[in-house]
Design an enzyme around this catalytic site. Structure first.
Site, mmCIF file in Angstrom:
data_model
loop_
_atom_site.group_PDB
_atom_site.id
_atom_site.type_symbol
_atom_site.label_atom_id
_atom_site.label_comp_id
_atom_site.label_asym_id
_atom_site.label_seq_id
_atom_site.Cartn_x
_atom_site.Cartn_y
_atom_site.Cartn_z
ATOM 1 N N PRO A 76 0.821 -1.210 0.000
ATOM 2 C CA PRO A 76 0.000 0.000 0.000
ATOM 3 C C PRO A 76 0.851 1.255 0.000
ATOM 4 O O PRO A 76 1.900 1.324 0.644
ATOM 5 C CB PRO A 76 -0.803 -0.128 1.291
ATOM 6 C CG PRO A 76 -0.035 -1.078 2.148
ATOM 7 C CD PRO A 76 0.616 -2.029 1.202
ATOM 8 N N GLU A 77 0.397 2.242 -0.759
ATOM 9 C CA GLU A 77 1.080 3.526 -0.812
ATOM 10 C C GLU A 77 0.318 4.532 0.030
ATOM 11 O O GLU A 77 -0.680 4.201 0.678
ATOM 12 C CB GLU A 77 1.207 3.974 -2.264
ATOM 13 C CG GLU A 77 1.992 2.994 -3.118
ATOM 14 C CD GLU A 77 2.217 3.494 -4.540
ATOM 15 O OE1 GLU A 77 2.310 4.712 -4.757
ATOM 16 O OE2 GLU A 77 2.298 2.646 -5.457
#
Length: 286
Positions: free
Chosen positions: A2-3
């Site tokens: 996840p960013e």
């Protein structure tokens, strides 16, 4: 992995569930994930009120009234689930559960165990090894064109590699680096040290715009940021170039041909940089 927008979406989902609530019970079902789970996790969390849910780069920060902070990183496969009164059966990969005084339960599920849970005080957080080398928050007031230009100055690496370095700017990953470079009209192959002045201003603005748009789309695509399964998960976003190999990018005739049939090599291109796929438009990005 996840960013920043995904982690921010999850933070916003946790906020109404956890903030102001007292932690009634903590269960750690294994001794470690990527690193050992703090042995005093249960002692330092149980009975404490959650004062805030924060975020630094790709890390979630569960802040307590005692000034302790529980830091959570989801790694490559980590997910958070919310359920009430233990409505969701325990899964093999449910490693840590936090039950609140109103019966709501937040569970960290991580099949590959690349996630991380750490404990520290608020004062220790900026000096902790997880954060000492992390760059500025791209959505913060301290991040702008001149700051970005100064960090890129003299660098001979590709722009893609530089922007993917968490020491330069926090929270960016492969997807949003590709998107930001596209909107700024800059090639991922460009030497990063050549990005200065107006180019640095355009890139900083693109980074902010792409992240804000992604967060907004995440909020509108998940009801209260929580899926029906209870997962505080990711969202589908209409990317301009990411995962669009061979397709035309927005507002460009990069995939056009005389026969109006897509030809190999036209449209959005894909190549590998640093072991990750890079997507870009060679016509638009220089």
């Amino acid at each position: 992995m996840p960013e920043l927008p995904e982690v921010e979406t999850i933070r916003r989902g946790l906020l109404p569930v956890m903030k102001g609530k007292r932690i009634a019970r903590v269960e750690a079902r294994r001794p470690d994930l990527r690193v050992p789970i703090p042995r005093d996790l249960k002692r330092r969390l149980e009975g404490r009120v959650v004062s805030e849910i924060g975020r630094r780069a790709k890390y979630l920060l569960i802040e307590l009234e005692t000034d302790d902070v529980c830091v959570v990183h989801l790694g490559m496969s980590g997910r958070l689930f919310i359920d009430n009164d233990h409505a969701r059966p325990i899964d093999t990969h449910d490693h840590i559960s936090i039950t609140l005084d109103d019966g709501m339960r937040v569970t960290l599920n991580d099949p590959r165990r690349f996630g991380l849970v750490a404990l520290m005080t608020k004062a220790e957080l900026p000096r902790h090894k997880l954060f000492t080398a992390v760059g500025p928050e791209p959505l913060g007031n301290e991040f702008n064109g001149p700051v970005l230009a100064a960090k890129l100055k003299g660098k001979k690496t590709s722009l893609k590699a530089a922007l993917s370095d968490q020491r330069l700017v926090a929270g960016l990953g492969n997807i949003y680096v590709c998107e930001a470079m596209f909107h700024a009209g800059l090639s991922p192959k460009r030497r990063s040290g050549t990005v200065k002045g107006d180019k640095a201003e355009a890139l900083a603005a693109s980074i902010k715009r792409v992240l804000i748009d992604a967060i907004a789309n995440g909020g509108s695509s998940l009801r209260d940021y929580i899926q029906p399964s209870g997962e505080l998960g990711y969202f589908q976003h209409r990317w301009a170039v990411y995962d669009k190999e061979g397709k035309p990018c927005p507002g460009c005739d990069c995939a056009a041909s005389k026969s109006k049939v897509n030809v190999k090599g036209r449209g959005v291109r894909r190549f590998v940089q640093g072991g990750r796929s890079t997507f870009y438009c060679p016509r638009r990005q220089r």
